[in-house]
Motif scaffolding. Structure first.
Motif, PDB file in Angstrom:
ATOM      1  N   VAL A  88       0.850  -1.189   0.000  1.00 44.06           N
ATOM      2  CA  VAL A  88       0.000   0.000   0.000  1.00 44.06           C
ATOM      3  C   VAL A  88       0.888   1.243   0.000  1.00 44.06           C
ATOM      4  O   VAL A  88       1.806   1.349   0.823  1.00 44.06           O
ATOM      5  CB  VAL A  88      -0.924   0.011   1.232  1.00 44.06           C
ATOM      6  N   VAL A  89       0.625   2.148  -0.890  1.00 43.57           N
ATOM      7  CA  VAL A  89       1.423   3.365  -1.006  1.00 43.57           C
ATOM      8  C   VAL A  89       1.138   4.262   0.198  1.00 43.57           C
ATOM      9  O   VAL A  89      -0.015   4.495   0.559  1.00 43.57           O
ATOM     10  CB  VAL A  89       1.092   4.096  -2.325  1.00 43.57           C
ATOM     11  N   THR A  90       2.213   4.727   0.821  1.00 42.72           N
ATOM     12  CA  THR A  90       2.042   5.575   2.006  1.00 42.72           C
ATOM     13  C   THR A  90       2.424   7.021   1.740  1.00 42.72           C
ATOM     14  O   THR A  90       1.938   7.925   2.388  1.00 42.72           O
ATOM     15  CB  THR A  90       2.883   5.056   3.183  1.00 42.72           C
ATOM     16  N   MET A  91       3.344   7.225   0.809  1.00 45.48           N
ATOM     17  CA  MET A  91       3.758   8.598   0.523  1.00 45.48           C
ATOM     18  C   MET A  91       4.249   8.699  -0.918  1.00 45.48           C
ATOM     19  O   MET A  91       4.918   7.790  -1.402  1.00 45.48           O
ATOM     20  CB  MET A  91       4.886   9.006   1.472  1.00 45.48           C
ATOM     21  N   VAL A  92       3.901   9.766  -1.562  1.00 46.35           N
ATOM     22  CA  VAL A  92       4.335   9.979  -2.943  1.00 46.35           C
ATOM     23  C   VAL A  92       5.069  11.312  -3.018  1.00 46.35           C
ATOM     24  O   VAL A  92       4.594  12.321  -2.472  1.00 46.35           O
ATOM     25  CB  VAL A  92       3.119   9.996  -3.904  1.00 46.35           C
ATOM     26  N   ASN A  93       6.218  11.314  -3.623  1.00 47.06           N
ATOM     27  CA  ASN A  93       6.902  12.582  -3.897  1.00 47.06           C
ATOM     28  C   ASN A  93       7.611  12.465  -5.242  1.00 47.06           C
ATOM     29  O   ASN A  93       7.533  11.423  -5.897  1.00 47.06           O
ATOM     30  CB  ASN A  93       7.864  12.962  -2.759  1.00 47.06           C
ATOM     31  N   LYS A  94       8.301  13.519  -5.623  1.00 46.40           N
ATOM     32  CA  LYS A  94       8.872  13.491  -6.983  1.00 46.40           C
ATOM     33  C   LYS A  94      10.067  12.555  -7.092  1.00 46.40           C
ATOM     34  O   LYS A  94      10.515  12.236  -8.194  1.00 46.40           O
ATOM     35  CB  LYS A  94       9.230  14.891  -7.448  1.00 46.40           C
ATOM     36  N   MET A  95      10.564  12.109  -5.955  1.00 51.49           N
ATOM     37  CA  MET A  95      11.643  11.118  -5.985  1.00 51.49           C
ATOM     38  C   MET A  95      11.118   9.723  -6.275  1.00 51.49           C
ATOM     39  O   MET A  95      11.851   8.830  -6.663  1.00 51.49           O
ATOM     40  CB  MET A  95      12.352  11.074  -4.627  1.00 51.49           C
ATOM     41  N   GLY A  96       9.851   9.512  -6.004  1.00 50.77           N
ATOM     42  CA  GLY A  96       9.259   8.186  -6.137  1.00 50.77           C
ATOM     43  C   GLY A  96       8.149   8.041  -5.123  1.00 50.77           C
ATOM     44  O   GLY A  96       7.509   9.023  -4.753  1.00 50.77           O
ATOM     45  N   GLN A 120       2.675  14.287 -10.569  1.00 52.41           N
ATOM     46  CA  GLN A 120       1.778  15.440 -10.505  1.00 52.41           C
ATOM     47  C   GLN A 120       1.771  15.934  -9.065  1.00 52.41           C
ATOM     48  O   GLN A 120       1.392  15.191  -8.166  1.00 52.41           O
ATOM     49  CB  GLN A 120       0.333  15.033 -10.862  1.00 52.41           C
ATOM     50  N   SER A 121       2.198  17.152  -8.872  1.00 56.09           N
ATOM     51  CA  SER A 121       2.167  17.688  -7.512  1.00 56.09           C
ATOM     52  C   SER A 121       0.768  18.253  -7.254  1.00 56.09           C
ATOM     53  O   SER A 121      -0.064  18.316  -8.157  1.00 56.09           O
ATOM     54  CB  SER A 121       3.229  18.764  -7.352  1.00 56.09           C
ATOM     55  N   GLY A 122       0.527  18.657  -6.031  1.00 55.59           N
ATOM     56  CA  GLY A 122      -0.791  19.191  -5.694  1.00 55.59           C
ATOM     57  C   GLY A 122      -1.182  18.719  -4.313  1.00 55.59           C
ATOM     58  O   GLY A 122      -0.325  18.277  -3.538  1.00 55.59           O
ATOM     59  N   ASP A 123      -2.454  18.826  -4.008  1.00 51.61           N
ATOM     60  CA  ASP A 123      -2.915  18.395  -2.691  1.00 51.61           C
ATOM     61  C   ASP A 123      -2.630  16.916  -2.472  1.00 51.61           C
ATOM     62  O   ASP A 123      -2.207  16.505  -1.401  1.00 51.61           O
ATOM     63  CB  ASP A 123      -4.438  18.626  -2.564  1.00 51.61           C
ATOM     64  N   ILE A 124      -2.899  16.145  -3.503  1.00 53.21           N
ATOM     65  CA  ILE A 124      -2.612  14.717  -3.426  1.00 53.21           C
ATOM     66  C   ILE A 124      -1.565  14.409  -4.496  1.00 53.21           C
ATOM     67  O   ILE A 124      -1.905  14.196  -5.665  1.00 53.21           O
ATOM     68  CB  ILE A 124      -3.887  13.864  -3.658  1.00 53.21           C
ATOM     69  N   GLY A 132      -4.470   9.467 -17.848  1.00 51.63           N
ATOM     70  CA  GLY A 132      -5.119   9.534 -16.538  1.00 51.63           C
ATOM     71  C   GLY A 132      -5.761   8.243 -16.087  1.00 51.63           C
ATOM     72  O   GLY A 132      -6.429   8.198 -15.056  1.00 51.63           O
ATOM     73  N   ALA A 133      -5.551   7.174 -16.822  1.00 51.54           N
ATOM     74  CA  ALA A 133      -6.217   5.914 -16.499  1.00 51.54           C
ATOM     75  C   ALA A 133      -5.624   5.260 -15.259  1.00 51.54           C
ATOM     76  O   ALA A 133      -6.341   4.607 -14.496  1.00 51.54           O
ATOM     77  CB  ALA A 133      -6.128   4.961 -17.681  1.00 51.54           C
ATOM     78  N   ILE A 134      -4.328   5.413 -15.084  1.00 49.55           N
ATOM     79  CA  ILE A 134      -3.677   4.767 -13.945  1.00 49.55           C
ATOM     80  C   ILE A 134      -3.054   5.839 -13.076  1.00 49.55           C
ATOM     81  O   ILE A 134      -2.342   6.715 -13.572  1.00 49.55           O
ATOM     82  CB  ILE A 134      -2.618   3.756 -14.424  1.00 49.55           C
ATOM     83  N   LYS A 135      -3.341   5.743 -11.795  1.00 50.29           N
ATOM     84  CA  LYS A 135      -2.851   6.767 -10.865  1.00 50.29           C
ATOM     85  C   LYS A 135      -2.281   6.088  -9.627  1.00 50.29           C
ATOM     86  O   LYS A 135      -2.889   5.170  -9.080  1.00 50.29           O
ATOM     87  CB  LYS A 135      -4.023   7.664 -10.480  1.00 50.29           C
ATOM     88  N   ILE A 136      -1.112   6.550  -9.230  1.00 51.02           N
ATOM     89  CA  ILE A 136      -0.523   6.047  -7.981  1.00 51.02           C
ATOM     90  C   ILE A 136      -0.506   7.198  -6.998  1.00 51.02           C
ATOM     91  O   ILE A 136       0.151   8.211  -7.232  1.00 51.02           O
ATOM     92  CB  ILE A 136       0.906   5.504  -8.209  1.00 51.02           C
TER      93      ILE A 136
END
Lengths: 177, 248
Positions: A88-96, A120-124, A132-136
């Motif tokens: 389960v993804v816990t954190m997303v940033n531009k590094m990965g 994509q940066s932003g609130d989430i 846009g079909a697949i989003k992590i």
């Protein structure tokens, strides 16, 4: 991956615990001391499933403590290189992104995310395909492969990839909204 | 991690949206063109602390630098990450002290910039004691749920408390539970042992719950022996496992 394994440990017990419930005290102390710990060789000790034997106690010189060799069975969780996990993804940033599989934390670098997924940066913050079909994003479930593991005395940290066939998003919480 | 995160079960066979499923060559694509990005991926290293962390270095068009290095066997593991901007930024994910392999603009010490495939034997047994036996996630879930039940009964002793890793382990095992009857799944998978497929590989197949032979080979590359017998057995096993799948 989970393993069932037999381990041995010398347990030090204070003499105040001696009595008819000595074994119970010993087992309780074993659980307290061992469960949740992590060793490089065996991984996380998730739970003790049984005590095989309690050897004869040896009095430690200079102290009243007695050392008992205890053989116990336990369930351990240890990740391996090449293992495929669902995390389960816990954190997303531009590094990965970071993901968790059981007690283990896994980092997936942006180099190991498919090229068609852009940050994509932003609130989430998320990684999304151009259509846009697949989003992590946080809480997304991904299937990943471990390509490296670092085993500390107290922590296991892994590097994973989703840039291979049959890896990637398996359940996107955002899709249901 | 909250339990509801894992409690969100999904039909593994139907709901998958693999980000990279259709590719025949996983690393094929624009990203691997070294001329464009100067990226190098190399995952052949050996260390005591890091079993096999990849070394890779990247340099962006505008001179950015990224390195991902592994330590020498004696060096202490250390992870550093630093980022500046994407265009001219510097990415470093280093695990060693001293001189490492940090390529710049594809120079990378003469190494090829084409990523090497990370196909390797899944050698779990070698790294574990002889008395260790692999568990499928569904088996582990049964054991852990049993323990949880017992501990609830014994919970009058406040000194016995289940650690956080127990809950996380249980959540993970139950989330990953693809079969309602672990014994039947184990019996079916045991057929693979005829072909010298190890316990760990069997458990991996069970945990991943693949549907097709290409999926098995992609996720457990060590099974790709080229033997027709193995393939037939895997096919049989997958068919039988499909009947045992739980769709919760």
């Amino acid at each position: 991956m989970f393993f069932h394994i037999v381990l041995e440990r010398n347990m030090l017990l204070h003499p105040r615990h001696f009595g008819p419930h000595l074994r119970d005290k010993l087992v309780a102390k074993l659980m307290k001391d061992v469960e949740g710990t992590c060793s490089g060789r065996h991984g996380f000790v998730v739970a003790i499933t049984g005590v095989e034997s309690v050897g004869k106690g040896m009095i430690r010189d200079g102290t009243g403590f007695v050392s008992f060799p205890v053989k116990y069975q336990c369930v351990v969780f240890r990740p391996f290189k090449g293992e495929v996990l669902e995390a389960v993804v816990t954190m997303v940033n531009k590094m990965g992104f970071f993901a968790e599989a059981g007690p283990v934390q896994i980092f997936v670098s942006n180099h190991l995310i498919p090229d068609d997924m852009e940050f994509q940066s932003g609130d989430i913050p998320n990684y999304t395909t151009s259509d846009g079909a697949i989003k992590i994003q946080k809480d997304t479930e991904v299937r990943l492969k471990l390509i490296g593991t670092r085993l500390d005395a107290t922590e296991i940290f892994c590097i994973g990839t989703i840039k291979e066939d049959y890896l990637g998003v398996i359940n996107d919480p955002g899709a249901a909204v | 991690m909250s339990s509801d995160k894992w409690g969100n079960k999904f039909p593994i066979s139907s709901g998958k949206k693999y980000a990279s499923k259709p590719k025949t060559v996983a690393t094929k694509g624009k990203d691997t063109s070294s001329s464009k990005k100067g990226r190098t991926v190399d995952s052949d290293t050996d260390s005591s602390d890091y079993e096999e962390l990849p070394k890779f270095s990247t340099s962006s068009k505008s001179g950015g630098k990224a390195s991902f290095e592994t330590p020498t066997p004696t060096s202490k593991a250390k992870l550093n990450t630093s980022v500046s901007s994407k265009s001219g930024g510097k990415y470093s994910f280093e695990t060693s002290v001293g001189k490492g392999y940090s390529g710049k603009g594809g120079k990378a010490g003469g190494k090829s910039t084409v990523p090497k495939a990370t196909v390797a034997k899944f050698k779990v047994e070698e790294e574990l004691p002889d008395n260790a036996s692999c568990l499928m996630d569904c088996e582990a879930a049964d054991i852990l749920e049993g323990i949880q039940g017992q501990r609830t009964l014994l919970s009058n002793d406040p000194t016995i408390k289940l650690p956080g890793s127990f809950d996380r382990g249980l959540d993970y095992a139950t989330f990953d539970r693809h079969y309602t009857d672990p014994q039947s799944a184990r019996r079916v998978l045991e057929k693979l042992k005829r072909h010298n497929i190890s316990d760990s590989e069997i458990c991996l197949i069970s945990n991943v719950c693949p549907e097709t032979i290409p999926e098995v080979y992609a996720l457990v590359p060590s099974l790709k022996t080229g033997s027709v017998g193995v393939e037939i057995t895997i096919k049989e096993v997958l068919q039988e496992l499909a009947k045992l799948k739980s769709f919760n």
